[in-house]
Design an enzyme around this catalytic site. Structure first.
Site, PDB file in Angstrom:
ATOM      1  N   LYS A 125      42.875  38.998  50.930  1.00 18.27           N
ATOM      2  CA  LYS A 125      42.102  38.152  49.958  1.00 18.27           C
ATOM      3  C   LYS A 125      42.829  37.079  49.168  1.00 18.27           C
ATOM      4  O   LYS A 125      41.797  36.265  48.610  1.00 18.27           O
ATOM      5  CB  LYS A 125      41.483  39.373  49.067  1.00 18.27           C
ATOM      6  CG  LYS A 125      40.574  40.281  49.783  1.00 18.27           C
ATOM      7  CD  LYS A 125      40.166  41.189  48.787  1.00 18.27           C
ATOM      8  CE  LYS A 125      39.188  42.175  49.638  1.00 18.27           C
ATOM      9  NZ  LYS A 125      38.516  43.175  48.651  1.00 18.27           N
ATOM     10  N   GLY A 175      44.207  43.669  43.012  1.00 20.64           N
ATOM     11  CA  GLY A 175      43.293  42.837  43.200  1.00 20.64           C
ATOM     12  C   GLY A 175      41.801  43.416  43.218  1.00 20.64           C
ATOM     13  O   GLY A 175      40.831  42.729  42.660  1.00 20.64           O
ATOM     14  N   MET A 185      36.562  53.959  43.864  1.00 20.18           N
ATOM     15  CA  MET A 185      36.176  52.888  44.717  1.00 20.18           C
ATOM     16  C   MET A 185      36.475  53.122  46.047  1.00 20.18           C
ATOM     17  O   MET A 185      35.990  52.602  47.289  1.00 20.18           O
ATOM     18  CB  MET A 185      37.070  51.581  44.486  1.00 20.18           C
ATOM     19  CG  MET A 185      36.607  50.859  43.432  1.00 20.18           C
ATOM     20  SD  MET A 185      37.156  49.147  43.231  1.00 20.18           S
ATOM     21  CE  MET A 185      36.573  48.560  41.577  1.00 20.18           C
TER      22      MET A 185
HETATM   23  P1  NDP Z   1      46.539  46.838  45.287  1.00 18.07           P
HETATM   24  O1  NDP Z   1      47.423  47.313  46.131  1.00 18.07           O
HETATM   25  O2  NDP Z   1      46.088  45.362  44.790  1.00 18.07           O
HETATM   26  O3  NDP Z   1      46.720  47.580  43.938  1.00 18.07           O
HETATM   27  C1  NDP Z   1      46.883  49.169  43.943  1.00 18.07           C
HETATM   28  C2  NDP Z   1      46.696  49.530  42.435  1.00 18.07           C
HETATM   29  O4  NDP Z   1      46.638  50.865  42.506  1.00 18.07           O
HETATM   30  C3  NDP Z   1      47.779  49.256  41.552  1.00 18.07           C
HETATM   31  O5  NDP Z   1      47.128  49.088  40.161  1.00 18.07           O
HETATM   32  C4  NDP Z   1      48.717  50.463  41.501  1.00 18.07           C
HETATM   33  O6  NDP Z   1      49.559  50.553  40.300  1.00 18.07           O
HETATM   34  C5  NDP Z   1      47.859  51.539  41.682  1.00 18.07           C
HETATM   35  N1  NDP Z   1      48.307  52.768  42.249  1.00 18.07           N
HETATM   36  C6  NDP Z   1      48.880  52.947  43.565  1.00 18.07           C
HETATM   37  N2  NDP Z   1      49.235  54.099  43.857  1.00 18.07           N
HETATM   38  C7  NDP Z   1      49.138  54.638  42.547  1.00 18.07           C
HETATM   39  C8  NDP Z   1      49.481  56.190  42.350  1.00 18.07           C
HETATM   40  N3  NDP Z   1      50.004  56.983  43.145  1.00 18.07           N
HETATM   41  N4  NDP Z   1      49.280  56.323  40.998  1.00 18.07           N
HETATM   42  C9  NDP Z   1      48.965  55.600  39.904  1.00 18.07           C
HETATM   43  N5  NDP Z   1      48.388  54.510  40.412  1.00 18.07           N
HETATM   44  C10 NDP Z   1      48.656  53.804  41.722  1.00 18.07           C
HETATM   45  O7  NDP Z   1      45.046  47.512  45.902  1.00 18.07           O
HETATM   46  P2  NDP Z   1      43.656  46.694  45.621  1.00 18.07           P
HETATM   47  O8  NDP Z   1      43.413  46.684  44.218  1.00 18.07           O
HETATM   48  O9  NDP Z   1      43.227  45.792  46.744  1.00 18.07           O
HETATM   49  O10 NDP Z   1      42.749  48.219  46.089  1.00 18.07           O
HETATM   50  C11 NDP Z   1      42.494  49.395  45.410  1.00 18.07           C
HETATM   51  C12 NDP Z   1      41.702  50.195  45.800  1.00 18.07           C
HETATM   52  O11 NDP Z   1      40.374  49.898  45.653  1.00 18.07           O
HETATM   53  C13 NDP Z   1      42.047  50.527  47.316  1.00 18.07           C
HETATM   54  O12 NDP Z   1      42.023  51.849  47.787  1.00 18.07           O
HETATM   55  C14 NDP Z   1      40.825  49.885  48.225  1.00 18.07           C
HETATM   56  O13 NDP Z   1      40.453  50.445  49.488  1.00 18.07           O
HETATM   57  C15 NDP Z   1      39.722  50.053  47.071  1.00 18.07           C
HETATM   58  N6  NDP Z   1      38.700  49.060  47.306  1.00 18.07           N
HETATM   59  C16 NDP Z   1      37.184  49.313  47.693  1.00 18.07           C
HETATM   60  C17 NDP Z   1      36.213  48.627  47.668  1.00 18.07           C
HETATM   61  C18 NDP Z   1      34.788  49.044  48.188  1.00 18.07           C
HETATM   62  O14 NDP Z   1      33.899  48.217  48.528  1.00 18.07           O
HETATM   63  N7  NDP Z   1      34.662  50.054  47.848  1.00 18.07           N
HETATM   64  C19 NDP Z   1      36.597  46.993  47.571  1.00 18.07           C
HETATM   65  C20 NDP Z   1      37.803  46.694  47.388  1.00 18.07           C
HETATM   66  C21 NDP Z   1      38.912  47.762  47.142  1.00 18.07           C
HETATM   67  P3  NDP Z   1      50.883  49.871  40.043  1.00 18.07           P
HETATM   68  O15 NDP Z   1      50.580  48.229  39.704  1.00 18.07           O
HETATM   69  O16 NDP Z   1      51.598  50.557  39.071  1.00 18.07           O
HETATM   70  O17 NDP Z   1      51.534  49.509  41.596  1.00 18.07           O
END
Ligand code: NDP
Length: 270
Positions: free
Chosen positions: A70, A134, A216
């Site tokens: 993205k 994101g 999500m």
């Molecule tokens: P990113 O990799 O950009 O961000 C991941 C986020 O999750 C960060 O804030 C990270 O924190 C946090 N995180 C990861 N693991 C943990 C954990 N064990 N405990 C706490 N926080 C955690 O991913 P995206 O933002 O692109 O996507 C996030 C989710 O949203 C995905 O699961 C994706 O499938 C879903 N999604 C669903 C959509 C839909 O249409 N339903 C559309 C877009 C996304 P840190 O910064 O500390 O690493």
């Protein structure tokens, strides 16, 4: 007489085999009588731009973009919508001559799912957004447009939440411990913790009476949804958001908003 060639669209990602987008858009096209074909394209991790440009050169009219491309799609676009610029990410590309228009329909999809499918208002509510990646970034502007009473971002890495909140007026962000003593009417999990079945450090009182907890991630019972339900909150997964962001992309491309209810019901059928 030969049938006209269908207009060509696709979703690009890596991995892509699991994507429900071809099914969703095929159902939308049948429902609205649009002559279009929609494929799933696997791009190599270092080959997003080549894949997208080859599709455009081959006559493709638009693409949805999913993980992990993205941000690259954002950079490839020659023109951006305001919501894509605010998100720093693009999930919908439209090819028109030399122009590559980048849009982001994720936030609109989330808001529409919460309001229209789940019947919840966001206006005047205290909203907690978990995550600072994101997906979180992409939904902030559309959530703010609904005029919640408060929007707070909490993230495992607190500094990322601070930085993200600072980019938008009127919202605050920090780590999970900073949520102590606060409760919310709507809690949206935009972290990827649910993909790994990881538990989030949320306290009992953070789900206010009547709260909606929204994950999500879709298609699975997540620790976040289990905890929220155990604490009395109503729950929803992200399948409605997926269908609604697709409907918004379809509107961008075809100028017609498809009905989503029957498509969502079809996808939920076991
Ligand atoms: P990113 O990799 O950009 O961000 C991941 C986020 O999750 C960060 O804030 C990270 O924190 C946090 N995180 C990861 N693991 C943990 C954990 N064990 N405990 C706490 N926080 C955690 O991913 P995206 O933002 O692109 O996507 C996030 C989710 O949203 C995905 O699961 C994706 O499938 C879903 N999604 C669903 C959509 C839909 O249409 N339903 C559309 C877009 C996304 P840190 O910064 O500390 O690493």
């Amino acid at each position: 007489m030969t049938a006209p060639t269908p207009d060509h669209y696709a979703v690009v990602g890596n991995p892509i085999g699991h994507s429900k987008s071809p099914r969703i858009h095929t159902l939308f096209a049948a429902q609205t009588g649009q002559n279009m074909r929609y494929d799933a394209l696997l791009a190599p991790f270092d080959g997003f731009c080549e894949t997208a440009l080859a599709f455009k050169t081959g006559g493709g009219l638009g693409m949805n973009v999913t993980v992990p491309f993205k941000e690259e799609a954002f950079r490839l676009a020659t023109r951006l919508s305001d919501r894509a610029r605010a998100a720093g990410a693009v999930n919908t590309l439209t090819f028109n001559g030399d122009e590559i228009f980048g849009d982001n329909t994720d936030g609109a999809g989330l808001v529409r799912d919460i309001r229209s499918n789940l019947g919840r208002r966001i206006a005047g509510q205290r909203v907690l957004l978990l995550g600072a990646g994101g997906a979180a970034r992409g939904v902030i502007l559309p959530l703010l447009a609904e005029k919640p009473a408060a929007l707070i971002i909490a993230n495992r890495s607190a500094d990322k939440a601070h930085r993200l909140a600072a980019a938008f007026p009127g919202i605050s962000g920090g780590g999970f411990p900073e949520l102590a003593g606060q409760s919310f009417d709507l809690v949206i999990n935009a972290t990827s913790a649910s993909l790994h079945d990881a538990h989030l450090p949320l306290a009992h009182h953070q789900f206010a009476p009547g709260c909606l907890a929204y994950d999500m991630v879709y298609g699975k019972e997540t620790p976040f949804l289990r905890q929220a339900r155990a604490e009395g909150a109503a729950t929803a997964d992200g399948l409605g958001m997926l269908v609604e962001q697709a409907a918004e992309a379809f509107l961008v491309w075809r100028g017609i908003r498809p009905q989503t209810e029957a498509v969502l019901a079809e996808l939920r059928r076991p």
